[in-house]
Design an enzyme around this catalytic site. Structure first.
Site, short mmCIF file in Angstrom:
data_model
loop_
_atom_site.label_atom_id
_atom_site.label_comp_id
_atom_site.label_asym_id
_atom_site.label_seq_id
_atom_site.Cartn_x
_atom_site.Cartn_y
_atom_site.Cartn_z
CG HIS A 134 -0.97 -5.29 2.16
ND1 HIS A 134 -0.26 -5.18 3.33
CD2 HIS A 134 -0.88 -4.04 1.58
CE1 HIS A 134 0.23 -3.95 3.46
NE2 HIS A 134 -0.13 -3.24 2.41
CG ASP B 31 -3.21 -8.58 9.16
OD1 ASP B 31 -3.60 -7.50 9.66
OD2 ASP B 31 -2.69 -8.65 8.04
NE ARG C 243 2.91 -4.35 12.55
CZ ARG C 243 2.73 -4.38 11.23
NH1 ARG C 243 2.18 -3.33 10.64
NH2 ARG C 243 3.09 -5.42 10.51
CG HIS D 223 6.15 -9.39 7.58
ND1 HIS D 223 7.04 -8.51 7.04
CD2 HIS D 223 5.01 -8.68 7.81
CE1 HIS D 223 6.49 -7.31 6.97
NE2 HIS D 223 5.25 -7.38 7.43
CB SER E 65 -0.99 0.00 1.16
OG SER E 65 -0.37 -0.41 2.36
N1 NMX Z 1 1.33 -19.88 5.17
C1 NMX Z 1 1.72 -20.74 4.19
N2 NMX Z 1 2.74 -20.51 3.36
C2 NMX Z 1 3.41 -19.37 3.54
C3 NMX Z 1 3.09 -18.44 4.55
C4 NMX Z 1 1.98 -18.73 5.37
N3 NMX Z 1 1.55 -17.89 6.32
N4 NMX Z 1 3.94 -17.41 4.47
C5 NMX Z 1 4.77 -17.68 3.44
N5 NMX Z 1 4.45 -18.86 2.87
C6 NMX Z 1 5.01 -19.47 1.68
C7 NMX Z 1 4.83 -18.53 0.49
O1 NMX Z 1 3.51 -18.61 -0.05
C8 NMX Z 1 5.92 -19.02 -0.44
O2 NMX Z 1 5.45 -20.20 -1.04
P1 NMX Z 1 5.85 -20.58 -2.58
O3 NMX Z 1 7.33 -20.75 -2.55
O4 NMX Z 1 5.09 -21.82 -2.83
O5 NMX Z 1 5.42 -19.41 -3.41
C9 NMX Z 1 7.04 -19.41 0.53
O6 NMX Z 1 6.40 -19.61 1.81
C10 NMX Z 1 8.09 -18.31 0.68
O7 NMX Z 1 7.44 -17.11 1.01
P2 NMX Z 1 8.17 -16.00 1.92
O8 NMX Z 1 9.38 -15.53 1.16
O9 NMX Z 1 8.37 -16.49 3.29
O10 NMX Z 1 7.06 -14.87 2.00
P3 NMX Z 1 6.78 -13.64 1.02
O11 NMX Z 1 7.72 -12.54 1.39
O12 NMX Z 1 6.77 -14.06 -0.40
O13 NMX Z 1 5.29 -13.25 1.41
C11 NMX Z 1 3.48 -12.86 2.91
C12 NMX Z 1 4.97 -12.61 2.61
C13 NMX Z 1 3.07 -11.99 4.09
C14 NMX Z 1 2.67 -12.44 1.69
C15 NMX Z 1 3.29 -14.37 3.25
O14 NMX Z 1 4.01 -14.69 4.42
C16 NMX Z 1 1.83 -14.74 3.41
O15 NMX Z 1 1.16 -15.02 2.41
N6 NMX Z 1 1.29 -14.76 4.69
C17 NMX Z 1 -0.10 -15.03 4.92
C18 NMX Z 1 -0.95 -13.81 4.57
C19 NMX Z 1 -0.76 -12.73 5.59
O16 NMX Z 1 -0.80 -12.93 6.79
N7 NMX Z 1 -0.58 -11.49 5.08
C20 NMX Z 1 -0.52 -10.31 5.97
C21 NMX Z 1 0.85 -9.65 6.01
C22 NMX Z 1 0.82 -8.48 6.92
N8 NMX Z 1 -0.02 -7.40 6.41
O17 NMX Z 1 -0.90 -6.95 7.10
O18 NMX Z 1 0.15 -6.94 5.28
C1 MLT Z 2 2.25 -3.91 6.74
O1 MLT Z 2 1.97 -3.53 7.87
O2 MLT Z 2 2.25 -3.16 5.77
C2 MLT Z 2 2.49 -5.33 6.52
O3 MLT Z 2 3.03 -5.92 7.63
C3 MLT Z 2 3.09 -5.69 5.20
C4 MLT Z 2 4.51 -5.30 4.95
O4 MLT Z 2 5.16 -4.58 5.69
O5 MLT Z 2 5.00 -5.79 3.90
#
Ligand code: NMX
Ligand code: MLT
Length: 424
Positions: free
Chosen positions: A263, A364, A318, A309, A233
């Site tokens: 996100h 979250d 947080r 993350h 964002s």
């Molecule tokens: N559950 C399952 N798999 C996960 C998770 C999770 N919570 N987090 C990461 N992975 C997987 C990810 O999908 C990826 O899989 P693949 O290789 O098959 O594509 C692998 O682990 C490597 O990912 P990372 O490098 O650890 O994470 P990345 O930086 O790409 O993504 C998020 C970060 C936040 C998008 C990811 O951790 C996620 O999807 N979390 C769950 C959704 C979530 O809670 N989002 C909120 C973030 C905070 N916010 O408010 O924005």
């Molecule tokens: C945020 O607060 O924006 C989330 O944790 C996502 C991020 O920092 O990538």
């Protein structure tokens, strides 16, 4: 907002000199490299932008202008916005001035409600919120001043004005959407004398005999304020703003990114996941049942919301702050207890699976349990709360970027064939 404007007017020339000196001394030095995998992989870890409002060291979590977020949990959103913009916490009189200023600007124009009332009854609250912001674009002071030919050095001034106008209205807009979308009855007008967070709680109309819900809203609006410059964002808002689109366009654009499940929408997903778990096991599951449920989620190709993350490599401070609040006020709440139980099991499951680089909870993972406790059970609304707060980070980043004259964002992309030919 005379006080905030005055302090910024004093600081901005100093920031400009500082940045000029940094560029002249270190302009040719390498900040980061970008591998082919990073170019394909969402630019993860590439240091290629500057954000002075906040920073997220992977092993510490959010620092707002160098202050750990865990040390700001007793502050008001007004304190935080002032801190984000200026680098200083306000004294009591500056805080009061900002409170009064926001209160005076809090009314949402009638045409906004007409548009929102005309939207389908099943519209997502985030779509309604972002539409409401976009509809108000015609109010932009930045556009008026730009069209009159203001000098570049003044860009930050109407950006601040637009930001104050917009931020002041967000609680009114968000509360009105809550009452309209979920048929809670008439809109509740803001109450003179209440601050931003208390007024928001008041306008939502949720029963709050002890003032605890208002305090929860204050905490919510503080904790989600900013998360450096590269999150979806903030980055989108910055990119759109760098074309000199006004704050209404830029913030709405950023919030459209916050509405994605990876996100900000993760907070709605997260509580759903916990409640599905409770439903499946008709109450509190055993640790073994919870572990199996987590594996089933992973094996079905889904992510576990609220965990992982892109930057953090420790438990999000947080999350800790929300958990502390819940444990202090309602430790026996069944959903809160499950947040805690999930916290003991899911990181181990993610570690065993070995994919997620960060197995720990993010912001979250627990926030929805607090809202659920106070009777706000409309999950699709949760990201709107995140948005009100995050708009402070986006606006402060826009103001600072306009102040220091950040140019239009335009990185270079290359096709796959170029990489095949040119990268040895
Ligand atoms: N559950 C399952 N798999 C996960 C998770 C999770 N919570 N987090 C990461 N992975 C997987 C990810 O999908 C990826 O899989 P693949 O290789 O098959 O594509 C692998 O682990 C490597 O990912 P990372 O490098 O650890 O994470 P990345 O930086 O790409 O993504 C998020 C970060 C936040 C998008 C990811 O951790 C996620 O999807 N979390 C769950 C959704 C979530 O809670 N989002 C909120 C973030 C905070 N916010 O408010 O924005
Ligand atoms: C945020 O607060 O924006 C989330 O944790 C996502 C991020 O920092 O990538």
């Amino acid at each position: 907002m005379a006080k905030l404007q005055a302090i910024l007017a004093k600081k901005i020339p100093v920031w400009r000199d500082e940045i000029r000196a940094v560029i002249s001394e270190k302009g040719n030095k390498v900040l980061s490299e970008c591998t082919v995998a990073q170019a394909y992989g969402g630019m993860r870890g590439v240091k290629c932008m500057v954000c002075d409002t906040s920073e997220v060291p992977p092993d510490r979590g959010l620092l707002v202008r160098d202050i750990p977020i865990g040390e700001l949990t007793d502050k008001t959103p007004e304190d935080i916005f002032y801190l984000l913009c200026t680098g200083e916490l306000p004294d009591a009189s500056s805080r009061r001035a900002l409170q009064k200023d926001w209160a005076a600007r809090a009314k949402v124009p009638a045409y906004v409600w007409k548009v929102l009332e005309g939207m389908p009854a099943t519209s997502h609250p985030m779509c309604m919120f972002n539409t409401g912001i976009l509809v108000m674009q015609k109010e932009s002071e930045f556009v008026k001043a730009y069209n009159k030919g203001m000098p570049k050095t003044d860009y930050w001034k109407p950006t601040l004005e637009d930001s104050l106008n917009l931020l002041a209205k967000l609680p009114t807009l968000a509360a009105g959407i809550y009452r309209l979308r979920f048929k809670k009855g008439k809109r509740i007008a803001p109450k003179p004398g209440l601050d931003w967070a208390k007024n928001y709680a008041h306008m939502l109309g949720i029963k709050d005999p002890k003032g605890e819900f208002a305090d929860c809203m204050r905490l919510y609006l503080v904790l989600h304020c900013d998360h450096e410059g590269g999150n979806v964002s903030a980055h989108v808002c910055h990119t759109v703003g760098s074309a000199l689109s006004d704050p209404y366009y830029a913030v709405a654009a950023g919030l459209n990114g916050l509405a994605g499940p990876l996100h900000g929408l993760a907070n709605q997903e997260c509580l759903n996941w916990i409640l599905d778990l409770r439903k499946k096991f008709k109450g509190e599951p055993t640790n073994e049942q919870l572990e199996k449920f987590a594996w089933d989620t992973l094996n079905s190709g889904k992510v576990i919301p609220g965990y992982g993350h892109a930057v953090l490599r420790v438990t999000d401070p947080r999350f800790t702050a929300f958990r502390d609040f819940g444990m202090k006020h309602f430790p026996k709440d069944p959903v809160m207890k499950m947040v805690d139980q999930v916290f003991t099991i899911v990181p181990e499951v993610l570690k065993k699976q070995g994919k997620a680089k960060n197995p720990w909870p993010n912001v979250d993972a627990g926030s929805g349990a607090l809202l659920h406790h106070y009777g706000m059970r409309e999950f699709s609304y949760y990201t709107v709360l995140f948005s009100i707060s995050r708009a402070m980070g986006m606006c402060s980043q826009l103001i600072v970027n306009r102040a220091i004259g950040t140019p239009i964002e335009r990185p270079k992309s290359v096709p796959t064939n170029w990489i095949k030919k040119n990268v040895p």
